[in-house]
Design a protein around this motif. Structure first.
Motif, mmCIF file in Angstrom:
data_model
loop_
_atom_site.group_PDB
_atom_site.id
_atom_site.type_symbol
_atom_site.label_atom_id
_atom_site.label_comp_id
_atom_site.label_asym_id
_atom_site.label_seq_id
_atom_site.Cartn_x
_atom_site.Cartn_y
_atom_site.Cartn_z
ATOM 1 N N LEU A 76 -7.832 -6.081 12.691
ATOM 2 C CA LEU A 76 -8.057 -7.229 12.066
ATOM 3 C C LEU A 76 -6.776 -8.023 11.712
ATOM 4 C CD1 LEU A 76 -10.110 -9.018 10.384
ATOM 5 C CD2 LEU A 76 -9.849 -7.481 8.259
ATOM 6 N N CYS A 77 -5.718 -7.494 11.215
ATOM 7 C CA CYS A 77 -4.565 -8.295 11.024
ATOM 8 C C CYS A 77 -3.427 -7.661 11.700
ATOM 9 C CB CYS A 77 -4.454 -8.252 9.473
ATOM 10 S SG CYS A 77 -3.317 -7.060 8.864
ATOM 11 N N GLN B 184 -0.935 -5.907 11.069
ATOM 12 C CA GLN B 184 -0.258 -4.814 10.507
ATOM 13 C C GLN B 184 -0.589 -3.770 11.616
ATOM 14 O OE1 GLN B 184 1.877 -4.671 8.292
ATOM 15 N NE2 GLN B 184 1.593 -6.204 6.811
ATOM 16 N N TYR B 185 -1.968 -3.711 12.171
ATOM 17 C CA TYR B 185 -2.291 -2.932 13.433
ATOM 18 C C TYR B 185 -2.412 -1.436 12.751
ATOM 19 C CZ TYR B 185 -2.640 -6.820 16.665
ATOM 20 O OH TYR B 185 -2.817 -7.895 17.348
ATOM 21 N N CYS B 186 -2.738 -1.295 11.802
ATOM 22 C CA CYS B 186 -2.746 0.138 10.872
ATOM 23 C C CYS B 186 -3.531 1.221 11.933
ATOM 24 C CB CYS B 186 -3.446 0.202 9.676
ATOM 25 S SG CYS B 186 -2.664 -1.159 8.658
ATOM 26 N N ILE C 130 -4.914 4.668 11.410
ATOM 27 C CA ILE C 130 -5.481 5.258 10.292
ATOM 28 C C ILE C 130 -6.158 6.667 10.553
ATOM 29 C CG2 ILE C 130 -6.754 5.138 8.117
ATOM 30 C CD1 ILE C 130 -6.857 1.890 8.938
ATOM 31 N N GLY D 12 -6.176 2.143 5.482
ATOM 32 C CA GLY D 12 -4.939 1.328 6.013
ATOM 33 C C GLY D 12 -4.239 0.705 4.831
ATOM 34 N N ARG D 13 -3.083 0.069 5.232
ATOM 35 C CA ARG D 13 -2.284 -0.535 4.318
ATOM 36 C C ARG D 13 -2.718 -1.255 3.145
ATOM 37 N NH1 ARG D 13 3.282 -2.136 5.163
ATOM 38 N NH2 ARG D 13 3.957 -4.103 3.845
ATOM 39 N N CYS D 14 -3.702 -2.054 3.354
ATOM 40 C CA CYS D 14 -4.475 -3.058 2.490
ATOM 41 C C CYS D 14 -5.241 -2.137 1.426
ATOM 42 C CB CYS D 14 -5.356 -4.034 3.192
ATOM 43 S SG CYS D 14 -6.613 -3.373 4.126
ATOM 44 N N ARG E 148 -9.891 -0.662 3.850
ATOM 45 C CA ARG E 148 -10.629 -0.166 5.076
ATOM 46 C C ARG E 148 -10.013 1.075 5.143
ATOM 47 N NH1 ARG E 148 -12.071 -5.115 7.099
ATOM 48 N NH2 ARG E 148 -12.071 -4.705 9.075
ATOM 49 N N ASN F 72 -2.633 -7.060 2.455
ATOM 50 C CA ASN F 72 -1.913 -6.381 3.476
ATOM 51 C C ASN F 72 -0.399 -6.701 3.421
ATOM 52 O OD1 ASN F 72 -2.752 -9.144 3.865
ATOM 53 N ND2 ASN F 72 -3.371 -9.102 5.872
ATOM 54 N N ILE G 82 -8.683 -9.169 4.091
ATOM 55 C CA ILE G 82 -8.863 -7.809 4.417
ATOM 56 C C ILE G 82 -10.233 -7.209 3.934
ATOM 57 C CG2 ILE G 82 -6.102 -7.505 4.080
ATOM 58 C CD1 ILE G 82 -7.436 -6.206 1.205
HETATM 59 S S1 SF4 Z 1 -3.424 -3.863 6.567
HETATM 60 FE FE1 SF4 Z 1 -5.609 -3.358 6.410
HETATM 61 S S2 SF4 Z 1 -6.718 -5.445 7.614
HETATM 62 FE FE2 SF4 Z 1 -4.381 -5.171 8.248
HETATM 63 S S3 SF4 Z 1 -4.517 -3.908 10.056
HETATM 64 FE FE3 SF4 Z 1 -4.314 -2.489 8.286
HETATM 65 S S4 SF4 Z 1 -6.373 -1.839 7.587
HETATM 66 FE FE4 SF4 Z 1 -6.596 -3.598 8.982
#
Ligand code: SF4
Length: 283
Positions: free
Chosen positions: A19-20, A22-24, A26, A32-34, A37, A83, A133
């Motif tokens: 989505l963003c 950061q390409y987490c 997981i 993820g970082r945000c 999710r 994020n 996010i």
């Molecule tokens: S910060 Fe959130 S929205 Fe962005 S890549 Fe990570 S999980 Fe996805």
């Protein structure tokens, strides 16, 4: 309430969110970082979907939007998570942790917005925390809000990949995008990247009304020469884009004293050399 996320892919026992920027990647049961999710047994879940931490009928100027339905109100909704990691975050109590929330389905939110039309409401603003996010909730709500003839407004840091943004933009009527500074080093301090935010501004301008906000934070975004490059770049996109130059006050982890009011006015005057509509805020 749960909803499977959009924009992710599975690899072995992890998922990667697309989505963003950061390409987490997981692992199972983690977010993820945000924080919004989560990988649940190999499926990415949009866990903040329908989870509302703040709901208020605000003047549209408070978003801030100054050249989009001035004098009207907008039903403003927020969830939790972000994020980026701005140490001066003004809403850290909902953006940096899984804050308490209540459930509100998209059709319920749209109905509330319609009920508030008598109080001057024009629609829904997705704001307070970073709305993108919670992409799926914004997308689902925006469709319901539009079906009622109301407007959708995004107040965002602009940190999203181009493909999901392109899917969302047809449903959005106006955006205020934070352009927090204009250097890669500045964005690095905030845990983000400048380039995707510039791409978001460019893409948004061709779809909807756009205003931009820059908070003048000492040590991060108060460099005159950099702000002038920002204003010149914005003018190269469209000199009619309103720029809000906003005054920082200490919040969260950042203790530097508030920006001088006179300095905010001075920088705004300089930005007016490039842009036709420059506003000051928090002064
Ligand atoms: S910060 Fe959130 S929205 Fe962005 S890549 Fe990570 S999980 Fe996805």
């Amino acid at each position: 309430m749960t909803r499977t996320a959009l924009y992710w892919e599975k690899s072995d026992d992890t998922v990667q969110c697309l989505l963003c920027p950061q390409y987490c990647v997981i692992v199972d049961s983690k977010t993820g970082r945000c924080l919004a999710r989560r990988n649940r047994r190999g499926v990415l879940i949009a866990e903040s979907w329908g989870q509302v931490t703040a709901l208020a009928l605000d003047p549209i100027e408070k978003k801030p939007l100054r050249r989009f339905y001035p004098g009207r109100m907008i039903l403003s909704v927020g969830s939790y998570g972000c994020n980026l990691r701005c140490p001066f975050c003004q809403n850290h109590d909902i953006s940096m942790k899984r804050a308490d929330s209540r459930e509100l389905a998209p059709d319920e939110l749209a109905a509330l917005a319609a009920e508030a039309a008598g109080e001057g409401n024009i629609g829904v603003a997705y704001t307070y925390n970073e709305p993108l996010i919670g992409y799926e909730y914004v997308l689902d709500c925006a469709k319901q809000v539009r079906a009622r003839g109301l407007k959708n407004v995004l107040v965002t840091n602009g940190t999203i990949n181009s493909e999901p943004l392109a899917e969302l933009l047809p449903w959005i009527d106006a955006m205020n995008i934070d352009l927090k500074c204009f250097s890669d080093e500045g964005y690095r301090q905030l845990g983000g990247l400048l380039k995707p935010v510039k791409e978001t501004v460019r893409a948004a301008v061709s779809h909807c009304h756009v205003e931009v906000t820059t908070l003048i934070v000492p040590g991060i975004s108060d460099i005159e020469s950099e702000l002038m490059v920002l204003a010149a770049w914005l003018a190269s996109v469209d000199e009619n884009i309103p720029l809000h130059i906003s005054r920082y006050t200490p919040r969260y982890l950042y203790a530097k004293p508030s920006t001088d009011v006179a300095e905010v006015y001075r920088l705004a005057d300089l930005a007016r050399r490039h842009l036709r509509h420059v506003f000051t805020g928090n002064c």
